[in-house]
Design a protein around this motif. Structure first.
Motif, PDB file in Angstrom:
ATOM      1  N   GLU A 119       0.757  -1.129   0.114  1.00  0.00           N
ATOM      2  CA  GLU A 119       0.309  -0.097   0.270  1.00  0.00           C
ATOM      3  C   GLU A 119       0.867   1.124  -0.616  1.00  0.00           C
ATOM      4  N   GLN A 120       1.815   1.728   0.378  1.00  0.00           N
ATOM      5  CA  GLN A 120       3.013   2.357   0.817  1.00  0.00           C
ATOM      6  C   GLN A 120       3.599   2.613  -0.505  1.00  0.00           C
ATOM      7  N   ALA A 121       3.749   1.617  -0.945  1.00  0.00           N
ATOM      8  CA  ALA A 121       4.642   1.348  -2.389  1.00  0.00           C
ATOM      9  C   ALA A 121       3.833   1.554  -3.177  1.00  0.00           C
ATOM     10  N   GLY A 122       2.627   2.067  -3.146  1.00  0.00           N
ATOM     11  CA  GLY A 122       1.622   1.606  -4.546  1.00  0.00           C
ATOM     12  C   GLY A 122       1.172   3.290  -4.590  1.00  0.00           C
ATOM     13  N   GLY A 123       1.313   3.858  -3.347  1.00  0.00           N
ATOM     14  CA  GLY A 123       0.561   5.184  -3.299  1.00  0.00           C
ATOM     15  C   GLY A 123       2.298   6.342  -3.389  1.00  0.00           C
ATOM     16  N   ALA A 124       3.456   5.534  -3.264  1.00  0.00           N
ATOM     17  CA  ALA A 124       4.425   6.425  -3.374  1.00  0.00           C
ATOM     18  C   ALA A 124       5.266   7.078  -4.548  1.00  0.00           C
ATOM     19  N   ALA A 125       4.723   6.892  -5.912  1.00  0.00           N
ATOM     20  CA  ALA A 125       5.722   7.371  -6.687  1.00  0.00           C
ATOM     21  C   ALA A 125       5.536   8.506  -6.847  1.00  0.00           C
ATOM     22  N   ALA A 126       3.899   8.868  -7.303  1.00  0.00           N
ATOM     23  CA  ALA A 126       3.359  10.508  -7.972  1.00  0.00           C
ATOM     24  C   ALA A 126       4.264  11.919  -6.995  1.00  0.00           C
ATOM     25  N   ASN A 127       3.726  11.482  -5.405  1.00  0.00           N
ATOM     26  CA  ASN A 127       4.067  12.331  -4.416  1.00  0.00           C
ATOM     27  C   ASN A 127       5.110  12.232  -4.638  1.00  0.00           C
ATOM     28  N   VAL A 128       6.586  11.282  -4.577  1.00  0.00           N
ATOM     29  CA  VAL A 128       7.868  11.284  -4.979  1.00  0.00           C
ATOM     30  C   VAL A 128       8.304  12.333  -5.651  1.00  0.00           C
ATOM     31  N   GLU A 129       8.007  11.964  -7.412  1.00  0.00           N
ATOM     32  CA  GLU A 129       8.376  13.106  -8.376  1.00  0.00           C
ATOM     33  C   GLU A 129       7.450  14.029  -8.051  1.00  0.00           C
ATOM     34  N   THR A 130       6.572  14.034  -7.451  1.00  0.00           N
ATOM     35  CA  THR A 130       6.012  14.950  -7.980  1.00  0.00           C
ATOM     36  C   THR A 130       7.265  16.574  -6.400  1.00  0.00           C
ATOM     37  N   GLY A 154      -1.020  13.642   0.763  1.00  0.00           N
ATOM     38  CA  GLY A 154       0.063  13.069  -0.059  1.00  0.00           C
ATOM     39  C   GLY A 154       0.847  13.744  -0.076  1.00  0.00           C
ATOM     40  N   VAL A 155       1.371  14.829  -0.704  1.00  0.00           N
ATOM     41  CA  VAL A 155       2.571  15.678  -1.365  1.00  0.00           C
ATOM     42  C   VAL A 155       3.280  15.712  -0.348  1.00  0.00           C
ATOM     43  N   SER A 274      15.862   3.379   7.167  1.00  0.00           N
ATOM     44  CA  SER A 274      14.440   4.605   7.893  1.00  0.00           C
ATOM     45  C   SER A 274      14.775   5.984   7.653  1.00  0.00           C
ATOM     46  N   ARG A 275      14.964   6.623   7.144  1.00  0.00           N
ATOM     47  CA  ARG A 275      14.266   7.811   6.925  1.00  0.00           C
ATOM     48  C   ARG A 275      13.447   8.189   5.945  1.00  0.00           C
ATOM     49  N   PHE A 276      12.640   7.498   5.330  1.00  0.00           N
ATOM     50  CA  PHE A 276      11.396   8.024   4.462  1.00  0.00           C
ATOM     51  C   PHE A 276       9.798   6.346   4.909  1.00  0.00           C
ATOM     52  N   THR A 277       9.477   7.225   4.752  1.00  0.00           N
ATOM     53  CA  THR A 277       8.060   6.242   4.679  1.00  0.00           C
ATOM     54  C   THR A 277       6.883   6.770   4.107  1.00  0.00           C
ATOM     55  N   VAL A 278       5.651   5.920   4.054  1.00  0.00           N
ATOM     56  CA  VAL A 278       4.816   6.656   3.472  1.00  0.00           C
ATOM     57  C   VAL A 278       3.306   6.527   3.963  1.00  0.00           C
ATOM     58  N   PRO A 279       2.808   8.048   4.450  1.00  0.00           N
ATOM     59  CA  PRO A 279       1.362   7.798   5.674  1.00  0.00           C
ATOM     60  C   PRO A 279       0.497   7.492   4.688  1.00  0.00           C
ATOM     61  N   VAL A 280      -0.008   6.050   5.099  1.00  0.00           N
ATOM     62  CA  VAL A 280      -1.484   6.296   3.966  1.00  0.00           C
ATOM     63  C   VAL A 280      -2.309   6.243   4.536  1.00  0.00           C
ATOM     64  N   ALA A 281      -3.358   7.399   4.444  1.00  0.00           N
ATOM     65  CA  ALA A 281      -4.668   8.253   5.068  1.00  0.00           C
ATOM     66  C   ALA A 281      -5.905   6.725   4.886  1.00  0.00           C
ATOM     67  N   ALA A 282      -5.361   6.430   4.437  1.00  0.00           N
ATOM     68  CA  ALA A 282      -6.830   4.926   3.884  1.00  0.00           C
ATOM     69  C   ALA A 282      -6.560   4.475   2.950  1.00  0.00           C
ATOM     70  N   ALA A 283      -6.938   2.575   2.537  1.00  0.00           N
ATOM     71  CA  ALA A 283      -6.750   2.329   1.419  1.00  0.00           C
ATOM     72  C   ALA A 283      -8.392   1.239   1.223  1.00  0.00           C
ATOM     73  N   PHE A 284      -8.331   1.310   0.340  1.00  0.00           N
ATOM     74  CA  PHE A 284      -9.352   0.620  -0.290  1.00  0.00           C
ATOM     75  C   PHE A 284      -9.317  -0.554  -1.835  1.00  0.00           C
ATOM     76  N   HIS A 300      -9.063  15.940   4.257  1.00  0.00           N
ATOM     77  CA  HIS A 300      -9.010  16.234   4.422  1.00  0.00           C
ATOM     78  C   HIS A 300      -8.100  14.642   4.826  1.00  0.00           C
ATOM     79  N   ALA A 301      -7.467  14.099   3.744  1.00  0.00           N
ATOM     80  CA  ALA A 301      -7.346  13.104   4.011  1.00  0.00           C
ATOM     81  C   ALA A 301      -5.668  12.781   4.911  1.00  0.00           C
ATOM     82  N   ARG A 302      -5.420  12.423   5.443  1.00  0.00           N
ATOM     83  CA  ARG A 302      -3.985  12.805   6.081  1.00  0.00           C
ATOM     84  C   ARG A 302      -2.694  12.008   5.365  1.00  0.00           C
ATOM     85  N   GLY A 303      -2.443  11.827   4.615  1.00  0.00           N
ATOM     86  CA  GLY A 303      -1.671  11.217   3.712  1.00  0.00           C
ATOM     87  C   GLY A 303      -2.000  10.751   2.579  1.00  0.00           C
ATOM     88  N   LYS A 304      -1.941   9.635   1.713  1.00  0.00           N
ATOM     89  CA  LYS A 304      -2.461   9.233   0.933  1.00  0.00           C
ATOM     90  C   LYS A 304      -3.348   8.373   0.732  1.00  0.00           C
TER      91      LYS A 304
END
Length: 309
Positions: A119-130, A154-155, A274-284, A300-304
């Motif tokens: 889930e974290q990796a699935g939501g990572a790439a676009a925000n990392v690029e941005t 997210g970003v 351990s210097r980077f993570t992707v906070p996941v607001a919710a997974a559907f 109001h989503a906190r993270g991705k």
């Protein structure tokens, strides 16, 4: 294959999981069997039709620009990856979609670090690029004091961590309930809204060097006043930025900035440290994508927000 698409512009209920032809990896690309993929605010804007004049789509359109999964096709000329590898990455951003599906063709990718879940990796790439693209434009580095408006999104959550990793001091605006969360990412939290200038001055007596606006909440005039000028402010969310002399950073289309896909591998290394993570607001699940879009549109989503397959 199953894919999240819409055949007409409108609210979240126009979304449907449709059966569409499978894509295949062309030269320089790879295909993955998707485990999770991201939802961005731009997906909601595209679906609603708010961007139809700026970025017209051929309907029906499959949504999603980033995904994580297992490589099952490797295009001509691709090296360093083979079928069976676990990766995360982004589609050809000029296509504006294609990742919210059982199979997705990626144009840029990095090996998925064990430190990130699917889930974290699935939501990572676009925000990392941005985030990387904007931090590069603002020349954020050691000694920079950076203000991020909307640091809990997210970003914002990604930009905080990447900026801190390169030695910047980061002030991140968020609602009071998210201050502890933002501080945990490495930023100095501040409440957004009226009086922000005074609060930032107290936190950064020597001033702010640069500003990243992730919120698009109409605060650009105030944000410009905090810096040496509008050229030190970049927004990814305020479509009216030009009237304030502020740059609206986009990854595709007319006037787009250079894509910062090199940030994917850098983020993967930081995750393993351990210097980077992707906070996941919710997974559907992809079948519940309309609910995911409605959550995104609250702002109001906190993270991705992530969709799983």
């Amino acid at each position: 294959m199953r894919a999240l698409s819409f055949a007409e512009y409108g609210p979240a209920n126009v979304l449907e999981v449709a059966d569409v032809p499978e894509p295949h990896a062309g030269p320089g690309h790879i295909r993955v069997a998707v485990r999770a993929s991201g939802l961005t605010p731009a997906d909601c804007l595209l679906r609603s039709g708010r961007l139809r004049d700026m970025t017209p789509l051929r309907l029906p359109h499959v949504l999603g620009v980033d995904a994580a999964g297992v490589v099952d096709e490797v295009g001509a000329g691709v090296t360093g990856v083979r079928p069976g590898d676990e990766v995360f990455g982004i589609v050809d951003l000029a296509e504006l979609g294609g990742a919210n599906a059982e199979y997705a063709v990626l144009a840029a990718w990095a090996l998925k670090p064990d430190a990130l879940s699917w889930e974290q990796a699935g939501g990572a790439a676009a925000n990392v690029e941005t985030a990387t693209r904007v931090l590069d434009r603002l020349e954020v580095g050691a000694g920079t004091t950076l203000l991020i408006e909307g640091a809990a999104g997210g970003v914002g959550t990604v930009a905080v961590q990447l900026a801190v990793a390169c030695g910047a001091t980061v002030i991140g605006t968020a609602s009071a309930r998210n201050h502890e969360f933002v501080a945990g990412l490495g930023a100095i939290p501040a409440t957004y809204g009226q009086g922000l200038g005074e609060r930032v001055a107290a936190l950064a007596p020597n001033g702010v060097d640069a500003v990243l606006d992730c919120a698009g909440s109409g605060s650009l005039p105030d944000l410009v006043d905090l810096t040496a000028g509008p050229e030190r402010v970049v927004t990814i969310a305020d479509l009216g930025a030009a009237k304030y002399g502020v740059h609206l950073s986009r990854s595709a289309g007319p006037g787009a900035d250079r894509q910062a896909v090199d940030g994917l591998a850098a983020a993967a290394v930081l995750a393993q440290q351990s210097r980077f993570t992707v906070p996941v607001a919710a997974a559907f699940t992809i079948e519940d994508a309309a609910q995911a879009h409605r959550l995104s549109e609250t702002g109001h989503a906190r993270g991705k927000i992530v969709l799983t397959l």
